[in-house]
Design a protein around this motif. Structure first.
Motif, PDB file in Angstrom:
ATOM      1  N   ASN A  64       0.828  -1.205   0.000  1.00  0.00           N
ATOM      2  CA  ASN A  64       0.000   0.000   0.000  1.00  0.00           C
ATOM      3  C   ASN A  64       0.863   1.255   0.000  1.00  0.00           C
ATOM      4  OD1 ASN A  64      -2.360  -1.615   0.305  1.00  0.00           O
ATOM      5  ND2 ASN A  64      -1.976  -1.743   2.503  1.00  0.00           N
ATOM      6  N   PRO A  65       0.445   2.315  -0.713  1.00  0.00           N
ATOM      7  CA  PRO A  65       1.204   3.569  -0.668  1.00  0.00           C
ATOM      8  C   PRO A  65       1.063   4.247   0.684  1.00  0.00           C
ATOM      9  CG  PRO A  65      -0.829   3.868  -1.886  1.00  0.00           C
ATOM     10  CD  PRO A  65      -0.727   2.392  -1.599  1.00  0.00           C
ATOM     11  N   GLY A  66       2.064   5.059   1.043  1.00  0.00           N
ATOM     12  CA  GLY A  66       1.960   5.844   2.259  1.00  0.00           C
ATOM     13  C   GLY A  66       0.875   6.901   2.104  1.00  0.00           C
ATOM     14  N   THR A  67       0.489   7.514   3.208  1.00  0.00           N
ATOM     15  CA  THR A  67      -0.582   8.508   3.158  1.00  0.00           C
ATOM     16  C   THR A  67      -0.072   9.945   3.291  1.00  0.00           C
ATOM     17  OG1 THR A  67      -0.998   8.331   5.553  1.00  0.00           O
ATOM     18  CG2 THR A  67      -2.242   6.852   4.099  1.00  0.00           C
ATOM     19  N   TYR A  68       1.261  10.122   3.299  1.00  0.00           N
ATOM     20  CA  TYR A  68       1.804  11.483   3.335  1.00  0.00           C
ATOM     21  C   TYR A  68       1.751  12.040   1.911  1.00  0.00           C
ATOM     22  CZ  TYR A  68       4.856  15.420   4.493  1.00  0.00           C
ATOM     23  OH  TYR A  68       5.370  16.682   4.688  1.00  0.00           O
ATOM     24  N   ALA A  69       0.929  13.056   1.706  1.00  0.00           N
ATOM     25  CA  ALA A  69       0.736  13.640   0.374  1.00  0.00           C
ATOM     26  C   ALA A  69       1.939  14.515   0.007  1.00  0.00           C
ATOM     27  CB  ALA A  69      -0.541  14.463   0.333  1.00  0.00           C
ATOM     28  N   THR A  70       2.725  14.063  -0.956  1.00  0.00           N
ATOM     29  CA  THR A  70       3.907  14.825  -1.365  1.00  0.00           C
ATOM     30  C   THR A  70       3.513  16.100  -2.100  1.00  0.00           C
ATOM     31  OG1 THR A  70       4.008  13.425  -3.343  1.00  0.00           O
ATOM     32  CG2 THR A  70       5.451  12.842  -1.520  1.00  0.00           C
ATOM     33  N   GLN A  71       4.339  17.130  -1.895  1.00  0.00           N
ATOM     34  CA  GLN A  71       4.124  18.418  -2.558  1.00  0.00           C
ATOM     35  C   GLN A  71       4.935  18.533  -3.839  1.00  0.00           C
ATOM     36  OE1 GLN A  71       1.965  20.736  -1.620  1.00  0.00           O
ATOM     37  NE2 GLN A  71       1.338  19.761   0.284  1.00  0.00           N
ATOM     38  N   VAL A  72       6.098  17.871  -3.846  1.00  0.00           N
ATOM     39  CA  VAL A  72       6.998  17.943  -5.008  1.00  0.00           C
ATOM     40  C   VAL A  72       7.528  16.539  -5.304  1.00  0.00           C
ATOM     41  CG1 VAL A  72       7.736  20.360  -5.087  1.00  0.00           C
ATOM     42  CG2 VAL A  72       8.658  18.883  -3.325  1.00  0.00           C
ATOM     43  N   SER A  73       6.917  15.886  -6.284  1.00  0.00           N
ATOM     44  CA  SER A  73       7.272  14.508  -6.613  1.00  0.00           C
ATOM     45  C   SER A  73       6.702  14.173  -7.977  1.00  0.00           C
ATOM     46  CB  SER A  73       6.693  13.548  -5.568  1.00  0.00           C
ATOM     47  OG  SER A  73       5.276  13.469  -5.695  1.00  0.00           O
ATOM     48  N   ARG A  74       6.903  12.936  -8.394  1.00  0.00           N
ATOM     49  CA  ARG A  74       6.319  12.512  -9.678  1.00  0.00           C
ATOM     50  C   ARG A  74       4.797  12.584  -9.643  1.00  0.00           C
ATOM     51  NH1 ARG A  74       8.085   7.533  -7.379  1.00  0.00           N
ATOM     52  NH2 ARG A  74       6.361   6.073  -6.956  1.00  0.00           N
ATOM     53  N   ASN A  75       4.219  12.494  -8.432  1.00  0.00           N
ATOM     54  CA  ASN A  75       2.758  12.576  -8.310  1.00  0.00           C
ATOM     55  C   ASN A  75       2.226  13.985  -8.541  1.00  0.00           C
ATOM     56  OD1 ASN A  75       2.842   9.898  -7.686  1.00  0.00           O
ATOM     57  ND2 ASN A  75       2.104  10.091  -5.597  1.00  0.00           N
ATOM     58  N   THR A  76       3.076  14.990  -8.337  1.00  0.00           N
ATOM     59  CA  THR A  76       2.615  16.381  -8.470  1.00  0.00           C
ATOM     60  C   THR A  76       3.243  17.094  -9.662  1.00  0.00           C
ATOM     61  OG1 THR A  76       4.347  17.253  -7.008  1.00  0.00           O
ATOM     62  CG2 THR A  76       2.289  16.538  -5.968  1.00  0.00           C
ATOM     63  N   LEU A  77       4.064  16.381 -10.438  1.00  0.00           N
ATOM     64  CA  LEU A  77       4.742  16.992 -11.583  1.00  0.00           C
ATOM     65  C   LEU A  77       3.726  17.638 -12.533  1.00  0.00           C
ATOM     66  CD1 LEU A  77       7.362  17.442 -13.190  1.00  0.00           C
ATOM     67  CD2 LEU A  77       6.993  15.211 -14.254  1.00  0.00           C
TER      68      LEU A  77
ATOM     69  N   PRO B 164      17.087  17.376 -14.208  1.00  0.00           N
ATOM     70  CA  PRO B 164      18.199  16.494 -13.830  1.00  0.00           C
ATOM     71  C   PRO B 164      19.184  17.229 -12.925  1.00  0.00           C
ATOM     72  CG  PRO B 164      18.519  17.307 -16.063  1.00  0.00           C
ATOM     73  CD  PRO B 164      17.160  17.780 -15.631  1.00  0.00           C
ATOM     74  N   HIS B 165      19.754  16.499 -11.963  1.00  0.00           N
ATOM     75  CA  HIS B 165      20.763  17.092 -11.079  1.00  0.00           C
ATOM     76  C   HIS B 165      21.506  15.987 -10.342  1.00  0.00           C
ATOM     77  CE1 HIS B 165      22.835  20.005  -8.683  1.00  0.00           C
ATOM     78  NE2 HIS B 165      22.264  19.640  -7.556  1.00  0.00           N
ATOM     79  N   LEU B 166      22.813  16.004 -10.402  1.00  0.00           N
ATOM     80  CA  LEU B 166      23.685  15.052  -9.710  1.00  0.00           C
ATOM     81  C   LEU B 166      23.350  13.600 -10.064  1.00  0.00           C
ATOM     82  CD1 LEU B 166      24.003  16.626  -6.146  1.00  0.00           C
ATOM     83  CD2 LEU B 166      25.461  16.957  -8.136  1.00  0.00           C
ATOM     84  N   GLY B 167      23.089  13.353 -11.332  1.00  0.00           N
ATOM     85  CA  GLY B 167      22.834  11.996 -11.767  1.00  0.00           C
ATOM     86  C   GLY B 167      21.441  11.491 -11.491  1.00  0.00           C
ATOM     87  N   GLY B 168      20.590  12.347 -10.964  1.00  0.00           N
ATOM     88  CA  GLY B 168      19.213  11.961 -10.688  1.00  0.00           C
ATOM     89  C   GLY B 168      18.280  13.088 -11.101  1.00  0.00           C
ATOM     90  N   ALA B 169      17.131  13.144 -10.477  1.00  0.00           N
ATOM     91  CA  ALA B 169      16.156  14.184 -10.792  1.00  0.00           C
ATOM     92  C   ALA B 169      15.775  14.936  -9.530  1.00  0.00           C
ATOM     93  CB  ALA B 169      14.912  13.571 -11.428  1.00  0.00           C
ATOM     94  N   VAL B 170      15.445  16.210  -9.701  1.00  0.00           N
ATOM     95  CA  VAL B 170      14.929  17.005  -8.589  1.00  0.00           C
ATOM     96  C   VAL B 170      13.587  17.596  -8.997  1.00  0.00           C
ATOM     97  CG1 VAL B 170      17.134  17.541  -7.503  1.00  0.00           C
ATOM     98  CG2 VAL B 170      16.310  18.996  -9.355  1.00  0.00           C
ATOM     99  N   TYR B 171      12.694  17.700  -8.037  1.00  0.00           N
ATOM    100  CA  TYR B 171      11.381  18.292  -8.227  1.00  0.00           C
ATOM    101  C   TYR B 171      11.300  19.540  -7.361  1.00  0.00           C
ATOM    102  CZ  TYR B 171      10.064  13.665 -10.073  1.00  0.00           C
ATOM    103  OH  TYR B 171      10.002  12.497 -10.789  1.00  0.00           O
ATOM    104  N   TYR B 172      10.747  20.607  -7.910  1.00  0.00           N
ATOM    105  CA  TYR B 172      10.586  21.813  -7.098  1.00  0.00           C
ATOM    106  C   TYR B 172       9.633  22.787  -7.780  1.00  0.00           C
ATOM    107  CZ  TYR B 172      14.058  23.967 -10.284  1.00  0.00           C
ATOM    108  OH  TYR B 172      14.731  24.435 -11.390  1.00  0.00           O
TER     109      TYR B 172
END
Length: 302
Positions: free
Chosen positions: A251-264, A279-287
């Protein structure tokens, strides 16, 4: 795995498998180059051939034993879940799934434990990780690597003064691979268990961009960062994890993310600007590009 994921898993394992007897063990069913088995510290991160030989001992060492406790501990490289089984501690950093009696287990796994009531536990490491079965020492802990210098963010020892000293004692100008906020907070195990996913939520809280230079912030921002770390971690754990991850029941957690793939691409919950991914430091950042501007002006915060 992050400290949040570890703690959520540990809490759930405490309520599901502790007290149960292991009646069947399947280790290394699907060999993986970057999944390591070891029964003693000297075999940790050994070559595949040695690791696979170590896995052959798991059935004899675990079958018939009772799961006595579930905890989270820190190592030099990461945070780990621990299941204490007799005179051994099963130390792992792989995604974990619990199956109630009658549920169909996965076809692929690195370690599969079946319990006396018909329930089971599967560790599945598609991206790799450790599955160690170390002896418990005189302090009741598994032999590991030297612990990190930084205490858990959940402990009283991780105080504001400790956090500020950690920044003061780091040469921000020489941080590699980049001297950004993400580099400082979420790389090199500088703050054990603080990973990319929870980093985004912490930085959104204080309106700091992960690509900003750490040295561009001042003491006021550092104190706000500390307060957000101490706020977000327990909140996410209490919610059973982020809504971008899954617990041991799938089951997914219930903490609603503000900046993630779910809110992109969706409106920022604070200012309404669309959340972006870069992209940043070999990964991705959301903001949020509006309320989390990138700061590159160098100034000392102290």
């Amino acid at each position: 795995m992050s400290l949040v994921e570890n703690q959520v898993v540990s809490n759930q394992l405490q309520n599901t498998v502790v007290g149960k007897t292991i009646v069947k063990v399947v280790a290394n069913q699907n060999p993986h180059t970057f999944v390591w088995f070891a029964t003693e510290p000297q075999y940790a991160f050994a070559a595949a051939e040695v690791s696979h030989k170590q896995a052959e001992q798991y059935e004899a060492l675990l079958t018939g034993k009772v799961i006595e406790n579930s905890e989270v501990h820190f190592g030099s490289y990461s945070t780990y879940n621990f299941l204490y089984v007799g005179d051994r501690a099963l130390m792992f950093s792989l995604p974990t799934r619990y199956y109630a009696p009658g549920e169909k287990p996965p076809k692929r796994h690195q370690l599969y434990l079946v319990f006396d009531d018909g329930s089971s536990l599967a560790l599945c490491g598609s991206l790799g990780g450790a599955v160690y079965l170390f002896r418990v020492d005189e302090n009741g802990l598994a032999a590991d690597y030297p612990p990190p210098d930084t205490p858990s963010v959940l402990s009283d020892e991780f105080s504001e003064s400790f956090f500020l000293d950690l920044i003061k004692n780091t040469d921000l100008a020489k941080l590699k691979p980049a001297k950004t906020v993400k580099c400082f907070l979420a790389t090199n195990n500088r703050i054990p268990g603080l990973d990319n996913s929870i980093l985004h939520e912490i930085l959104w809280e204080v309106q700091v961009n992960p690509k900003s230079d750490m040295a561009a912030l001042g003491e006021a921002e550092y104190k706000r960062l500390y307060a957000a770390i101490k706020k977000v971690f327990p909140a996410v754990i209490a919610a059973g994890g982020l809504d971008t991850g899954k617990d041991i029941f799938g089951n997914p957690g219930t903490y609603a993310t503000q900046v993630s793939r779910n809110t992109l691409g969706k409106p920022c919950g604070r200012c309404g600007a669309p959340i972006i991914k870069e992209p940043h430091l070999g990964g991705a950042v959301y903001y949020c590009p509006k309320c989390q501007p990138i700061l590159k002006v160098k100034r000392s915060g102290f």
